[in-house]
Enzyme design. Sequence first.
Site: not given
Ligand code: FRU
Length: 499
Positions: A32, A35, A51, A94, A212
């Site tokens: 997976w 971001d 991520q 993130s 976000e």
């Molecule tokens: C956005 C998010 C961020 C967070 C990350 C977690 O897609 O929800 O806000 O830091 O993904 O994976």
Amino acid sequence: MVAKLKRRELESPPLFAEKFRPQLHFSSPRNWLNDPNGLVWNDGVFHLFYQYNPTGNEWGNMHWGHATSKNLVDWDLRPIALHAEPLELGYMFSGCAVIDHKNSSGLGEAGESPMVAVYTSCDVAGIQAQSVAYSMDNGETWAQHEGNPVISNPGIRDFRDPKVLWHEATQKWVLTLAADDHVEVYRSQNLIDWEHVLRFAKPFGSYQGVWECPDLYPMQSPDGETKWVLVVSVSTEHSKRDESIQYFIGDFDGEDFTPQHNEEMWLDHGADNYGAVSWNNVPARDGRRIMIGWMSSWRYAKDMPTYPWRGNMSIPREIRMVHGEHGYALASLPVREVEELRIDSLAIELAPADSKAVRSLFAELPLELLDFDLSFRWPDGETCSFGLRFTNANGEEVAIAVYTGARTLIVDRTTVGQKIPNPKFAQRFEAPLRELQGNLNLRVIKDRASVEVFGDDGRAVVSANLFYDEPFEAVTTFGDNDVLVEGNVSILRSIWQDK
Ligand code: FRU
């Protein structure tokens, strides 16, 4: 010892040859990804952290993966950068990275410029705070700052995604983060001690879902002034709206951000671009503001029918400020480096042959990886429609259509992806167009399982994944009688071909 492979893995095609594997976009070989994180240029190299769940094909156990590129299209995979284990700080959500040129943080040795990541650490109880890590070897290995977290949680459940920039006028680092349905702004001399300066909140913008991944940066307006852009992703998970990257244009003096418009403005009108942020530290001689996003949506990301990976990045896009209908606006186009992927080009000039003006484009060429750079013309003042259509024998089709009367650009994927176990995928996207003067250019990047459509010099953008049953066999242009289309269609090479 022979590694034990799961039955499903034994039956899978080789890595990067899978049915829906992006060939023009970065994805992790396995597992997976969401971001983009830590986007920073250093010594000729674009760093892309992201991520990443190293143990599964679903969200969770978040680490920071890492890839590097010299040209924004060909990527080298690097070792995992930020590890969640041991779970002292929790999971690595993130955040961003900067080059601390003057070693203001003191995290480097004398005379050295550390790469500093400011990111959200989310502990096992789900409490989100901002933490700092640093690297002295260009992002290969990282150490945690001992005083983490540097910004503690003030009692807000969603409190994350710091993005830092150097604010020249006040000679301070400025940090934006998303807190529930607003943006908080902090400043610092040293990247460690942060002072809260601003809450950017209602009544500005759309509140369809949690905010976000904010990003704040200066840009040159078409009139030569410096304007400030604040970009924020707005979750569509529980809303009807497809667009999810909102932006504001205004002024920022290091303390206050004042938008210069009341209208909502969106960078992309498709559903598959989220958490998009821009590269820090791109040298002035390059001068571009370059963004990349996660090419998916929280509405159905977990249902994307791909294995053994899930998620990929968008094409990196250069952002420009242009004149819009409500003052300034942003336009985005694929970075020019995408042209390096062109292996063959076909010039086309088509006049309508019959009342429907339908022509088939190069039947003999594979229709997987294509770059259309087309210009449509029609008698100014007339209303008409035209576009491109991809079809297959199963009756699935993707239509990209412009209606000049309604001033809309439509991307219709309602027949593609019917088998995705999520009804929210079959969609038709609509991007508004400004008043047109008898011509419109259309750039389309078509990957194995997506289209990214940039209409009107990137003023109307739609990003959409496509999960078809059968590959597309034909692409046709269509248009009303007086429509002419000319331009180039290029075949692109896969970015994985030599890997
Ligand atoms: C956005 C998010 C961020 C967070 C990350 C977690 O897609 O929800 O806000 O830091 O993904 O994976």
